[in-house]
Write an enzyme that holds these catalytic residues in place. Structure first.
Site, short mmCIF file in Angstrom:
data_model
loop_
_atom_site.label_atom_id
_atom_site.label_comp_id
_atom_site.label_asym_id
_atom_site.label_seq_id
_atom_site.Cartn_x
_atom_site.Cartn_y
_atom_site.Cartn_z
N SER A 214 0.84 -1.19 0.00
CA SER A 214 0.00 0.00 0.00
C SER A 214 0.88 1.25 0.00
CB SER A 214 -0.95 -0.04 1.20
OG SER A 214 -1.93 0.97 1.10
N ASP A 358 -10.34 -3.05 -5.60
CA ASP A 358 -9.76 -2.36 -4.44
C ASP A 358 -10.63 -1.16 -4.10
OD1 ASP A 358 -8.21 -0.80 -2.66
OD2 ASP A 358 -6.35 -1.56 -3.52
N HIS A 389 -8.14 -4.68 -1.00
CA HIS A 389 -6.94 -3.92 -0.65
C HIS A 389 -6.05 -4.74 0.28
CE1 HIS A 389 -4.63 -0.20 -0.47
NE2 HIS A 389 -4.46 -0.42 0.83
#
Length: 424
Positions: A214, A358, A389
């Site tokens: 991320s 996502d 995610h």
């Protein structure tokens, strides 16, 4: 009268049945159960002279890219449900791995911490520079090595014989207090550099594989691209579920499309806890409020507005922008976005992974990754239909496999990149 009661009873039964049917249809629709599994979409540049580029060599050695990704049947095909189950499973079923805490003091007095995890029953630590395997990991926003999703990945890397060093974002750990007036930023690379300095001092001459998760993916790509000579220490680099362009990405989190505004609030709530824990260091009494004569920026953030923020942009407006001394959010976001540096990453195999469902990353942001992989023969862009995610749960009807799809993808890439490096 009996006939009337019978009629009303049948109506009630019909109404209940109809409600149940409508409810079932809504659940099936939300869970996206009928969305069929597919193979990941893989993008890389093919070399025209008939030889295989680095990305193509990596892709052919990763069998997982030739297979369909099967998420859990009942809930794995919805990005929202995967995200929810991701938090539930990681919270209650964390893997057990033990690391050694290390600290480095930055020039501004900040104490940077990272944890090193050693593989069991391995001679990797004592092996020579040619055979030693080292991985460095940068977690997502406000996270450290204590997060279960990080520990699952560490466990799989250790099983491959890798020594794994995980950066703890400044301010993220509850048992580590700040020693200077700043916390982590979206794209700051100085803290990661301190960890890299330690790794290269501890095992000089060794090559490493970097993994960014991320926000950590943004930091890793920016680190490699802003000073290209850093790439000489890397065998490969992996970025998972990042948005590449903060200036374009964060404003999308203010919209309700895909429930992004709700996720924005959830992440902000976590970040507020981090800020509140260190408020005595981050916030200076109002009587000392002043401006920086060189930049014109207010040096003192607003504690009240920061701790009542409902979005990341509010925290950046009232806290982060002042700590990093930028005149505007736009300037801060542009400076921290890795999209401006990707074109400089040409000397190391790169894997960029995203999921279509996502809920945090808008699909148009992925054009940056696709353009990069289409232009440079060292880059591989992988887009899955499902995965949410950072979740990427795999297998089963209700209970998924203990190893996720993304864990398998990363470890296969690590093997391929390591093999290619040794062949050169």
């Amino acid at each position: 009268m009996d006939a009337l009661l019978t009629f009303l009873s049948s109506c009630n039964l019909f109404s209940c049945a109809s409600s149940l049917l409508v409810g079932l249809v809504c659940v099936v629709w939300f869970a996206n159960v009928y969305s069929p599994p597919e193979r990941p979409r893989v993008v890389y540049k093919k070399v025209k002279d008939g030889t295989s580029g680095v990305a193509e060599k990596v892709a052919t050695r990763c069998n997982i890219l030739m297979e369909k990704y099967f998420p859990p049947l009942l809930w794995g095909r919805s990005g929202h449900l995967q995200a929810h189950m991701y938090g539930f499973i990681c919270r209650f079923f964390p893997p057990q791995v033990n690391g050694q805490r290390h600290r480095r003091v930055a020039a501004d007095g900040a104490t940077i911490t990272f944890d090193v995890f050693y593989p069991q029953l391995s001679t990797n630590c004592e092996s020579n520079d040619e055979t030693r395997r080292i991985a460095v990991v940068i977690p997502g926003i406000g996270n450290g090595s204590d997060r279960p999703y990080v520990r699952v990945l560490v466990r799989e890397m250790n099983r491959l014989g890798y020594i794994v060093s995980v950066l703890n974002h400044l301010g993220a750990l509850e048992d580590e207090m700040l020693t200077s007036r700043r916390i982590f930023t979206y794209g700051g690379t100085d803290d990661f550099q301190l960890m890299m300095d330690w790794v290269l001092e501890r095992w000089p001459g060794s090559m490493v594989i970097g993994v960014g998760l991320s926000m950590g993916g943004n930091v890793l790509m920016k680190y490699l691209g802003e000073k290209p000579n850093r790439q000489r220490h890397f065998v490969g680099a992996v970025s998972v579920c990042q948005g590449y362009n903060i200036a374009k990405g964060l404003p999308t989190l203010m919209n309700w499309a895909g429930l992004r505004r709700l996720y924005n609030y959830h992440v902000t709530k976590h970040l507020r806890k981090v800020v509140r824990r260190h408020s005595d260091v981050l916030f200076v009494p109002p009587v000392e409020r002043r401006d920086d004569s060189s930049t014109g920026c207010c040096l003192i953030p607003d504690m009240e507005r920061t701790l009542s923020a409902t979005s990341l942009m509010e925290i950046d407006t009232h806290l982060q922008r002042h700590l990093v001394k930028f005149n505007s959010l736009e300037e801060y976001y542009e400076q921290d976005s890795c999209c401006h540096y990707l074109h400089n990453i040409t000397d190391v195999p790169v894997l960029l992974v995203n999921a279509q469902d996502d809920p945090l990353v808008a699909e148009f942001l992925l054009e940056t990754a696709e353009d990069y992989a289409s232009t440079f023969s060292n880059a591989l862009f992988v887009l899955t239909k499902h995965g949410s995610h950072l979740a990427f749960f795999e297998g089963g009807i209700l209970i998924p496999n203990t190893v996720t799809w993304i864990d398998r993808m990363i470890t296969q890439f690590m093997k391929a990149a390591d093999e290619i490096h040794r062949e050169i």
